[in-house]
Each structure stands twice: as structure tokens, then as C-alpha cells.
Design a protein around this motif. Structure first.
Motif, PDB file in Angstrom:
ATOM      1  N   ALA B  69       0.837  -1.201   0.000  1.00  0.00           N
ATOM      2  CA  ALA B  69       0.000   0.000   0.000  1.00  0.00           C
ATOM      3  C   ALA B  69       0.873   1.254   0.000  1.00  0.00           C
ATOM      4  O   ALA B  69       0.622   2.205  -0.743  1.00  0.00           O
ATOM      5  N   PHE B  70       1.931   1.253   0.843  1.00  0.00           N
ATOM      6  CA  PHE B  70       2.867   2.381   0.861  1.00  0.00           C
ATOM      7  C   PHE B  70       3.483   2.564  -0.522  1.00  0.00           C
ATOM      8  O   PHE B  70       3.623   3.678  -1.012  1.00  0.00           O
ATOM      9  N   GLY B  71       3.869   1.437  -1.139  1.00  0.00           N
ATOM     10  CA  GLY B  71       4.498   1.495  -2.450  1.00  0.00           C
ATOM     11  C   GLY B  71       3.544   2.050  -3.493  1.00  0.00           C
ATOM     12  O   GLY B  71       3.924   2.885  -4.327  1.00  0.00           O
ATOM     13  N   MET B  76       1.969   6.388  -7.020  1.00  0.00           N
ATOM     14  CA  MET B  76       0.939   7.319  -7.486  1.00  0.00           C
ATOM     15  C   MET B  76       1.392   8.758  -7.266  1.00  0.00           C
ATOM     16  O   MET B  76       1.197   9.620  -8.131  1.00  0.00           O
ATOM     17  N   ALA B  77       2.004   8.999  -6.092  1.00  0.00           N
ATOM     18  CA  ALA B  77       2.488  10.355  -5.798  1.00  0.00           C
ATOM     19  C   ALA B  77       3.573  10.749  -6.800  1.00  0.00           C
ATOM     20  O   ALA B  77       3.589  11.881  -7.295  1.00  0.00           O
ATOM     21  N   ALA B  78       4.472   9.817  -7.095  1.00  0.00           N
ATOM     22  CA  ALA B  78       5.583  10.125  -7.993  1.00  0.00           C
ATOM     23  C   ALA B  78       5.099  10.426  -9.416  1.00  0.00           C
ATOM     24  O   ALA B  78       5.784  11.081 -10.184  1.00  0.00           O
ATOM     25  N   ARG B  79       3.894   9.922  -9.783  1.00  0.00           N
ATOM     26  CA  ARG B  79       3.348  10.167 -11.115  1.00  0.00           C
ATOM     27  C   ARG B  79       2.437  11.391 -11.155  1.00  0.00           C
ATOM     28  O   ARG B  79       1.934  11.748 -12.222  1.00  0.00           O
ATOM     29  N   ARG B  86       4.401  15.140  -6.260  1.00  0.00           N
ATOM     30  CA  ARG B  86       5.363  14.384  -7.061  1.00  0.00           C
ATOM     31  C   ARG B  86       6.741  14.421  -6.384  1.00  0.00           C
ATOM     32  O   ARG B  86       7.416  13.403  -6.278  1.00  0.00           O
ATOM     33  N   TRP B  87       7.109  15.594  -5.871  1.00  0.00           N
ATOM     34  CA  TRP B  87       8.396  15.699  -5.174  1.00  0.00           C
ATOM     35  C   TRP B  87       8.418  14.799  -3.944  1.00  0.00           C
ATOM     36  O   TRP B  87       9.414  14.152  -3.657  1.00  0.00           O
ATOM     37  N   PHE B  88       7.282  14.782  -3.246  1.00  0.00           N
ATOM     38  CA  PHE B  88       7.210  13.934  -2.057  1.00  0.00           C
ATOM     39  C   PHE B  88       7.411  12.463  -2.438  1.00  0.00           C
ATOM     40  O   PHE B  88       8.208  11.750  -1.822  1.00  0.00           O
ATOM     41  N   GLY B  89       6.700  12.025  -3.465  1.00  0.00           N
ATOM     42  CA  GLY B  89       6.808  10.621  -3.890  1.00  0.00           C
ATOM     43  C   GLY B  89       8.211  10.270  -4.337  1.00  0.00           C
ATOM     44  O   GLY B  89       8.768   9.236  -3.951  1.00  0.00           O
ATOM     45  N   ALA B 174       9.230   1.847  -0.087  1.00  0.00           N
ATOM     46  CA  ALA B 174      10.012   2.689  -0.994  1.00  0.00           C
ATOM     47  C   ALA B 174      10.485   1.878  -2.193  1.00  0.00           C
ATOM     48  O   ALA B 174      10.424   2.343  -3.333  1.00  0.00           O
ATOM     49  N   PHE B 175      10.936   0.650  -1.927  1.00  0.00           N
ATOM     50  CA  PHE B 175      11.368  -0.201  -3.038  1.00  0.00           C
ATOM     51  C   PHE B 175      10.172  -0.582  -3.905  1.00  0.00           C
ATOM     52  O   PHE B 175      10.251  -0.552  -5.144  1.00  0.00           O
ATOM     53  N   ALA B 176       9.059  -0.919  -3.241  1.00  0.00           N
ATOM     54  CA  ALA B 176       7.868  -1.311  -3.997  1.00  0.00           C
ATOM     55  C   ALA B 176       7.365  -0.142  -4.841  1.00  0.00           C
ATOM     56  O   ALA B 176       6.887  -0.326  -5.968  1.00  0.00           O
ATOM     57  N   ALA B 177       7.498   1.088  -4.328  1.00  0.00           N
ATOM     58  CA  ALA B 177       7.044   2.264  -5.073  1.00  0.00           C
ATOM     59  C   ALA B 177       7.785   2.361  -6.396  1.00  0.00           C
ATOM     60  O   ALA B 177       7.201   2.626  -7.442  1.00  0.00           O
ATOM     61  N   ASN B 178       9.096   2.112  -6.319  1.00  0.00           N
ATOM     62  CA  ASN B 178       9.889   2.201  -7.537  1.00  0.00           C
ATOM     63  C   ASN B 178       9.509   1.098  -8.531  1.00  0.00           C
ATOM     64  O   ASN B 178       9.413   1.339  -9.738  1.00  0.00           O
TER      65      ASN B 178
END
Lengths: 239, 313
Positions: B69-71, B76-79, B86-89, B174-178
Motif C-alpha cells: 500500500a505504501f508502495g 501514485m504520488a511520484a506520477r 510528485r516531489w514527495f513521492g 520505498a522499493f515497492a514504489a519504484n
């Protein structure tokens, strides 16, 4: 929701009043006979019995907590427990960070244990537990220090040849050497430190005074000496 | 406390007469052989060891979805088209992936714990006049302690466990987000264009077209993370949670006569048991992941999806 908040607040308040009495005692649980986890999975040993007695005398409710030796002081000062009772010798370096009660064992000797009597203690490889007075002493002698996170592993390192000798409190090594025909004490006993005491936060003088007074009571009535004989043996120094 | 092992006669009625032996462990020093071993393996300390397997499995079961869920949130934030989000993500994935796990587990957890206690202190004890930092001491009023020092030990353990889940979730999130960010970009752009041509809004095309199709691209990366997470549990002890590696080391270390069951250094056997546990867990994970891959490939324009379509036709 409102009742929930109210209940929580009420709980917190009542707990806050009672909490003046509860003292959390931090120990390592890996240093027999001082403190260890017995086969039932509970903290046991000299310091367990001593700590329980001291709490009774100081009229506190005590709770035992185990913590890794490496982070035992940081967790005390950040408030995760209220006192350390873990075979910790009183030294000037530690006194810069924490405050000690009066000692509950006299300065006791440290010793070297090895597989043969002709080990070179000056130039050899000596195993000791990280952050102990023995580790400091090994560095001072000029020998090569091999550090381990717990005392049991220092002895294991000697048995498998990784280190020439292990240095620790003699009270810890006596049962080890007696239980293993291959192990012998090497060299003279070396007195280190100012005895073992309980460590408290510097900002907590009342608690320290209460336990120092309780230790004094046990010194005066001789019950502390009885505990020392029971757990640390007849030869261990007494008051 | 004497521990008795009673054979389950109810389940094996035929053997009731023969097998209903009662083992008594009252005096371990007099025991020998298998009897000694049976008593040894059922001490309270061993029970704590067995229970810690449950702790590890529970941690994995709770952490994996939370980290995912964090990822997902991070990706989503990074996109996002909204720059600060976006900066936060992007900052979250970059910073947390860059900090060594062990430093994160030592520093962040103590900082988090102190932050919680600081906030509680401000709310609960507004009249407090002493400084919170006194030299190296961190001092808050008793009512602000988290958990309260009067709380029973299980509350402290649950709190430690919750902190552990949260910390693991942040790191692995963080890894999953990437991974998810990459997977979202791997979905063929034509799919999104088609969705928009059908009149779907950006939100609709994201949830109905992009998200269902991205999982197959994310799966290899996510399965790597799962395997690493399985083996990262010894970091738990840094947070005071006693995991299987802690107990294996504690039980395996040589025991002098002060213990009821003295024995030499048996760490090798305990670590072998852990090896078997980890290998079994890895094998089970592989089987499950393979099934998920098959399930997610259905109807996808990937090699496996195409093969499935042909086989069905």
C-alpha cells in the motif's frame, strides 16, 4: 467516538497516577550466573533475585525487560526502561552518561580462560564482549582484541580456535572452565572496575537514592553476602 | 513447573493402552536419551522459540500488504501532476532506498518513538516545567510514555511489533514504489490512448485499464522484495522483538550447569533448523508466485498471456 476518547483519557489518567510505582528493570539475559534466561524462558540469576529483593525493600513494583547489551545504555537514557541491572561495572566513562547506585558486588576480578596454559596474553588474540571493561583492558595490554556481541560467543571463539583466550568476569568464567575439562584459567586474576552497580538516568535521582538505600539495607543485614555466596560462589569477594 | 506430554489417545483409540505413557520432566538432571530430549524440546524457552516462528510469519503477513500500500501510494504520488506531491513521492523513494536498513532501523525507530512521546507529552502534561532533553536523557512525564510503564509486558511487545511493521513497511514500501512506478510505465501506451478514445476520464483509465494491467510487469520486482523481506526479519531484534534468529542463538549457545539442561554449543543444529525453515518458505513462495503469474497473465499481451490464449483456443 467521544466516549472512546474519554475512556482513553480516563485510562491514561488513572495509569499515570499508578505509574509512579512501576519500575522497569533492563537486563541483558545472557550473562550467567548474573542474569540469564532460564529454561522456562524467564529472567533468572543473581541479579534477578537481588533485583526482586531490592524492589521489595524500596516498595516498588518491578518489571523485567531484556535488551541487547550494545544498546542497553541508549535505551535507558531514552526512557524505555528505568534502570539497568546487568552486571555492569561502575566506570568513569559510563558515569559520564548514566548515574550508578552504590555497588552491590565488591570490585571483582576478571580472568583469562584458554585451551592451554601457555597462551601469550600480551601478543595473542583475546576475545571479549563489546563495550565491557575487559575489552578496554585487552586494548591496553597491546593484545589483539576480538569483540563479540555477547559473552557466550567469546567462549565459543576460544573453543573453535578463533581466539587464543577469552577475557571476562571471573564469576562468569568459573562455571565455564569447571564444565569443560579442556579449558583452563591463564595468568593472574586482574581487578577491574569499581564493582557492579545499577545504572539510572542522571535525571532520576530519587529512584537511584531509593535503590542505593535498599542495597545498603541488604549490605547491613548480610543478605547481600548470602546472595553472592549462593550465585557467585564461596570464593567471590564479599562485603 | 513439571511439563507432561500426553499422547493424544482420543485420536488413536487403538493405541490407547500402549501409548499412554506420561513423561515427567520434574528433574531433568536424572533424565537420559530421548526422554531428556523430549523434555528439553518442550521447555518454556523452546515454546518461546516455536512461538517466534509465528511472530515472523505474522510480521510477513501484515507487513507485505502494508508495504504494498505504501508502495502504491508512493508510485501514485511520484506520477502525480501536482508538483509538491510528485516531489514527495520521488523524495520518499530516493531517500529511503538510499539509507542503509540497519541505520534506518536504529535511528528512525528511536526518533519515531521519541516523537510520539514528545507529542503525547505536550498534550497530556502541559504544566510540565522541566526540559525534555537533559544532557543525554530524554525525559517526558509518566503519562506520556508509550506504552505506559505500568502496561503489562504484552502491550510493550505489541507496541514494538507495530513499530516494526511500520518501519518495515516504510523501507520496503520505498522499493515497492519504484517497482510499481516502473510497472505503470511499462503498460503499453496504446491501451491508455484507446481507453481515452472510448471517453474514459484520466481517473477511469488509470483504475480500469492501467492498474489491472500493470501487476504482471510489477510481479518480478515485487517477488524479489518478498524474498528479501522474508530474510530481513533478524532486524527485528534491533527493535526488541525476539525473532527466530535471536532464539536460535540464545538456545544454541553452550549452557553451563546453572541451567536445567546443560549442553555444549549447539548453535549449528539450531541454525540448520532455520535453514530448513527458510528454504521451505522460499519454495512455498515460489509455488504461490508462479500461480499468481499465471493468473495475472490471463488476457495480457505478454508472451505467457499469448500462450494461454492459444492453448485455450
Amino acid at each position: 467516538m467521544k466516549t472512546l476518547i474519554l475512556t482513553t483519557a480516563a485510562l491514561a489518567l488513572s495509569a499515570g497516577l499508578a505509574s509512579a510505582q512501576t519500575v522497569r528493570l533492563g537486563t541483558e539475559g545472557a550473562y550467567p550466573p548474573y542474569n540469564f534466561i532460564n529454561d522456562a524462558g524467564e529472567v533468572a540469576g543473581f541479579e534477578r533475585e537481588l533485583g526482586d529483593k531490592l524492589c521489595e525493600l524500596a516498595e516498588k513494583t518491578c518489571e523485567w525487560v531484556t535488551n541487547d547489551w550494545d544498546s542497553i545504555i541508549p535505551n535507558l537514557v531514552s526512557g524505555n526502561y528505568d534502570a539497568i541491572i546487568a552486571g555492569m561495572s561502575i566506570t568513569p566513562e559510563r558515569e559520564e552518561v548514566v548515574a550508578f547506585s552504590q555497588n552491590y558486588t565488591p570490585p571483582s576480578p576478571s580472568a583469562y580462560a584458554a585451551l592451554s596454559a601457555d597462551v601469550d596474553l600480551e601478543n595473542g588474540v583475546i576475545a571479549a564482549q563489546t563495550g565491557t571493561i575487559q575489552a578496554n583492558h585487552v586494548v591496553d595490554t597491546g593484545a589483539t582484541l576480538l569483540e563479540f556481541p555477547n559473552p557466550d560467543e567469546t567462549v565459543a571463539a576460544v573453543r573453535n580456535g578463533e581466539a587464543d583466550a577469552a577475557m571476562a568476569d571471573k564469576d562468569f568464567l568459573i562455571p565455564v572452565v569447571e564444565g569443560d575439562p579442556d579449558m583452563v584459567f591463564v595468568g593472574e586474576d586482574i581487578p577491574l572496575g569499581g564493582g557492579i552497580g545499577m545504572a539510572f538516568r542522571k535525571s532520576d535521582p530519587e529512584l537511584r537514592e531509593a535503590f542505593t538505600a535498599a542495597i545498603q539495607t541488604m549490605k547491613d543485614d548480610g543478605s547481600l553476602n548470602e546472595l553472592i555466596i549462593k550465585w557467585l560462589g564461596e570464593d567471590s569477594p564479599r562485603f | 513447573m513439571p511439563i507432561q506430554i500426553l499422547h493424544d489417545t482420543a485420536r488413536h483409540p487403538r493405541h490407547a493402552g500402549r501409548d499412554a505413557t506420561i513423561l515427567s520432566c520434574t528433574d531433568p538432571k536424572t533424565l537420559e536419551g530421548l526422554h531428556w530430549l523430549a523434555c528439553y524440546l518442550t521447555t518454556g524457552k523452546h515454546m518461546a522459540f516455536y512461538a517466534s516462528f509465528g511472530t515472523v510469519l505474522l510480521l510477513l503477513a501484515v507487513t507485505a500488504p502494508v508495504a504494498l500500500a505504501f508502495g502504491f501510494g508512493g508510485a501514485m504520488a511520484a506520477r502525480s501532476h501536482f508538483a509538491p506531491l510528485r516531489w514527495f513521492g520521488q523524495g520518499y523513494t530516493a531517500i529511503v532506498r538510499g539509507v542503509p536498513d540497519i541505520a534506518f532501523f536504529l535511528f528512525f525507530v528511536i526518533a519515531l518513538d521519541q516523537a510520539i512521546e514528545y507529542l503525547r507529552h505536550k498534550v497530556r502534561c502541559p504544566d510540565w516545567d522541566q526540559p525534555i532533553r537533559q544532557g543525554s536523557d530524554f525525559v517526558v512525564c509518566q503519562a506520556a510514555k508509550m506504552p505506559l510503564s505500568t502496561s503489562p509486558q504484552w502491550v510493550h511487545e505489541t507496541y514494538g511489533f507495530a513499530i516494526a511493521v511500520f518501519t518495515f513497511a516504510i523501507v520496503f514500501g520505498a522499493f515497492a514504489a519504484n517497482v510499481l512506478y516502473g510497472a505503470m510505465r511499462a503498460v503499453p501506451h496504446g491501451q491508455i490512448e484507446t481507453a481515452e478514445a472510448y471517453g474514459m476520464s484520466q481517473r477511469q483509465s488509470f483504475w480500469r485499464v492501467l492498474v489491472p494491467q500493470m501487476w504482471i510487469f510489477a510481479l518480478p520486482g515485487l517477488s524479489n522484495l518478498w524474498m528479501i523481506l522474508i530474510k530481513a526479519t533478524p532486524l527485528l531484534f534491533l527493535l526488541g522483538v525476539e525473532d527466530i534468529v535471536y532464539w536460535a542463538r540464545e538456545l544454541g549457545g553452550s549452557k553451563t550447569d546453572i541451567f536445567e539442561y546443560p549442553h555444549p554449543d549447539w548453535r549449528l543444529y539450531y541454525f540448520l533448523a532455520l535453514l530448513v525453515f527458510y528454504l521451505v518458505l522460499t519454495r512455498l513462495s515460489e509455488i504461490v508466485l508462479k500461480r499468481i503469474t499465471h493468473r495475472l497473465s490471463r488476457g495480457q499481451a505478454t508472451a505467457l498471456g499469448e500462450a494461454q490464449r492459444k492453448a485455450a483456443a
